[in-house]
Design an enzyme around this catalytic site. Structure first.
Site, PDB file in Angstrom:
ATOM      1  N   THR A  17      44.524  51.325  39.914  1.00  0.00           N
ATOM      2  CA  THR A  17      44.595  49.823  40.429  1.00  0.00           C
ATOM      3  C   THR A  17      43.405  49.967  41.077  1.00  0.00           C
ATOM      4  O   THR A  17      42.511  50.175  41.590  1.00  0.00           O
ATOM      5  CB  THR A  17      45.186  49.190  40.968  1.00  0.00           C
ATOM      6  OG1 THR A  17      45.681  50.103  42.420  1.00  0.00           O
ATOM      7  CG2 THR A  17      46.802  49.794  40.409  1.00  0.00           C
ATOM      8  N   GLY A  18      42.358  48.002  40.779  1.00  0.00           N
ATOM      9  CA  GLY A  18      41.431  48.033  41.894  1.00  0.00           C
ATOM     10  C   GLY A  18      40.182  47.660  40.523  1.00  0.00           C
ATOM     11  O   GLY A  18      40.369  47.705  39.522  1.00  0.00           O
ATOM     12  N   GLY A  27      37.781  48.465  37.456  1.00  0.00           N
ATOM     13  CA  GLY A  27      38.186  49.414  37.221  1.00  0.00           C
ATOM     14  C   GLY A  27      37.098  50.118  36.116  1.00  0.00           C
ATOM     15  O   GLY A  27      36.548  51.204  36.261  1.00  0.00           O
ATOM     16  N   THR A  29      46.254  45.520  39.046  1.00  0.00           N
ATOM     17  CA  THR A  29      46.781  46.031  38.217  1.00  0.00           C
ATOM     18  C   THR A  29      48.159  46.744  38.734  1.00  0.00           C
ATOM     19  O   THR A  29      48.382  46.667  40.198  1.00  0.00           O
ATOM     20  CB  THR A  29      45.934  47.049  37.822  1.00  0.00           C
ATOM     21  OG1 THR A  29      44.539  46.801  37.111  1.00  0.00           O
ATOM     22  CG2 THR A  29      46.036  47.475  36.947  1.00  0.00           C
ATOM     23  N   ARG A  80      36.113  41.499  28.482  1.00  0.00           N
ATOM     24  CA  ARG A  80      35.910  42.994  29.433  1.00  0.00           C
ATOM     25  C   ARG A  80      36.998  44.106  29.241  1.00  0.00           C
ATOM     26  O   ARG A  80      38.543  42.820  29.706  1.00  0.00           O
ATOM     27  CB  ARG A  80      35.884  42.321  29.985  1.00  0.00           C
ATOM     28  CG  ARG A  80      35.740  43.160  31.499  1.00  0.00           C
ATOM     29  CD  ARG A  80      36.908  43.761  32.217  1.00  0.00           C
ATOM     30  NE  ARG A  80      36.670  44.460  32.948  1.00  0.00           N
ATOM     31  CZ  ARG A  80      37.419  45.299  34.309  1.00  0.00           C
ATOM     32  NH1 ARG A  80      38.908  44.389  33.862  1.00  0.00           N
ATOM     33  NH2 ARG A  80      37.369  45.515  35.642  1.00  0.00           N
ATOM     34  N   VAL A  81      37.214  45.109  29.099  1.00  0.00           N
ATOM     35  CA  VAL A  81      38.289  46.173  29.522  1.00  0.00           C
ATOM     36  C   VAL A  81      37.573  46.736  30.395  1.00  0.00           C
ATOM     37  O   VAL A  81      36.729  46.616  30.210  1.00  0.00           O
ATOM     38  CB  VAL A  81      38.245  46.719  28.031  1.00  0.00           C
ATOM     39  CG1 VAL A  81      39.061  47.625  27.812  1.00  0.00           C
ATOM     40  CG2 VAL A  81      38.577  45.659  27.047  1.00  0.00           C
ATOM     41  N   GLY A  82      38.898  46.543  31.075  1.00  0.00           N
ATOM     42  CA  GLY A  82      39.198  47.987  32.223  1.00  0.00           C
ATOM     43  C   GLY A  82      39.025  49.085  32.263  1.00  0.00           C
ATOM     44  O   GLY A  82      39.607  50.062  31.349  1.00  0.00           O
ATOM     45  N   ASP A  83      39.220  49.853  33.454  1.00  0.00           N
ATOM     46  CA  ASP A  83      40.008  51.068  33.283  1.00  0.00           C
ATOM     47  C   ASP A  83      41.395  51.183  32.819  1.00  0.00           C
ATOM     48  O   ASP A  83      41.864  52.259  31.868  1.00  0.00           O
ATOM     49  CB  ASP A  83      40.025  51.028  34.412  1.00  0.00           C
ATOM     50  CG  ASP A  83      40.725  51.059  35.680  1.00  0.00           C
ATOM     51  OD1 ASP A  83      41.111  49.250  35.206  1.00  0.00           O
ATOM     52  OD2 ASP A  83      41.439  51.790  36.244  1.00  0.00           O
TER      53      ASP A  83
HETATM   54  N1  GLY Z   1      41.872  48.272  36.985  1.00  0.00           N
HETATM   55  C1  GLY Z   1      42.288  46.866  36.230  1.00  0.00           C
HETATM   56  C2  GLY Z   1      40.510  46.437  36.320  1.00  0.00           C
HETATM   57  O1  GLY Z   1      39.595  46.634  36.342  1.00  0.00           O
HETATM   58  O2  GLY Z   1      40.631  45.263  35.166  1.00  0.00           O
END
Ligand code: GLY
Length: 319
Positions: free
Chosen positions: A232-233, A235, A181, A209-212
């Site tokens: 980043t990373g 999520g 990210t 799917r939604v991340g952080d």
């Molecule tokens: N940090 C970005 C994600 O997990 O999508």
């Protein structure tokens, strides 16, 4: 007369595609909001970057879905979009959610796309021939690993994630079938502290799917009183641990930005996770202190001040 703050901007790995233009805005007396949006748009448009915007790696169906958010430190105003298809600059839609739909903070999927259409934003095909090729190539690698070994063997979190994703792809895209990210945090001369995050999310993710990155407190948080934090990373770890908000709480407790990031990462690390992979943090305060933390040797973040002639790279604390 109000005191002038010294503009500064930091970003995660690969943000150097956008940070110089963002710093130009700050140097000219522009706002942190404009700087963060401009910087992230350039990253989203960077076709060599496969983890954000156009050319981002797709989900298990081979469709690119983008998440982004922006947060203003003085008001804690927050705008975000998630699982957006076909719009190349989700950071600009996120900003418009914040400015034009103040009764909401987050729009997802079709609703976010309808809002972007209403705004007159243009659509593009986000899956480039190169990103499709990479998606297929990584799929082949995952496939051969699953033939060699057993899905139950002990593997790294990343490998286990890839194997689980392969199961999704087999179900959803049977015929065709380093993450990263971008965070940018800017302080302008008026003392405003804005944090923006944009991503195409984890490749091979389940559609929807939604991340952080789109969630306040998980991948993005800015509070002018204490500072801003971003991730980043992986999520899901930041979502479960509230990592960006934890960074800011650590700043509030008096920790310096690097320590605040390191302790937030340690909290996320303490969670059980079969798909564990790298999570990284960044932080910037209104008085211009900054720092970052990560798990991988050699991890850096990007920095520019008014006096920088080019992006500078600073080490993150390695845990
Ligand atoms: N940090 C970005 C994600 O997990 O999508």
């Amino acid at each position: 007369m109000a005191a002038r703050f010294n503009p500064i901007i930091i970003g995660s790995e690969r943000s150097e595609a956008g940070i110089p233009a963002a710093m130009e805005i700050l140097r000219a007396g522009g706002s942190a909001l404009d700087a963060v949006e401009r910087g992230l748009r350039l990253c989203e448009d960077n076709l060599n970057d496969h983890y954000v915007g156009t050319g981002g790696l797709p989900n298990a169906r081979g469709v690119v879905e983008l998440d982004a958010s922006i947060m203003v430190g003085s008001t804690r105003a927050f705008g975000a979009v998630a699982a957006v298809k076909n719009y190349p600059n989700p950071i600009s839609i996120a900003r418009k959610v914040m400015e034009q739909l103040p009764q909401h903070s987050l729009l997802v999927g079709e609703g976010a796309e309808a809002f972007a259409e209403y705004l007159g934003f243009t659509t593009v095909e986000l899956l480039t021939p190169e990103s499709k090729k990479l998606w297929l190539k990584q799929l082949e690698t995952a496939n051969s690993e699953s033939i060699e070994g057993e899905n139950t063997r002990a593997t790294s979190g990343d490998e286990r994630y890839r194997l689980a994703s392969l199961e999704l792809v087999k179900r959803m895209a049977p015929h065709t079938g380093p993450w990263g990210t971008i965070n940018i945090i800017a302080l302008d001369q008026f003392g405003e502290l804005v944090c923006g995050v944009s991503t195409s999310g984890y490749p091979y993710k389940h559609p929807g799917r939604v991340g952080d990155s789109a969630i306040a407190g998980a991948g993005n948080y800015s509070d002018i009183r204490y500072g801003a934090g971003a991730c980043t990373g992986r999520g899901e770890l930041a979502l479960r641990s509230g990592t960006a908000r934890t960074i800011v709480e650590n700043l509030r407790a008096g920790q310096d930005p690097e320590t605040a990031c390191a302790n937030a990462l340690l909290e996320a690390r303490a969670l059980p996770d079969d798909f564990r992979a790298e999570l990284r943090c960044l932080s910037l305060t209104q008085d211009g202190r900054h720092g970052g933390a990560a798990g991988m040797e050699g991890s850096t973040y990007t920095l520019m001040t008014e006096h920088s002639t080019a992006p500078e790279f600073r080490p993150r604390r390695i845990l």
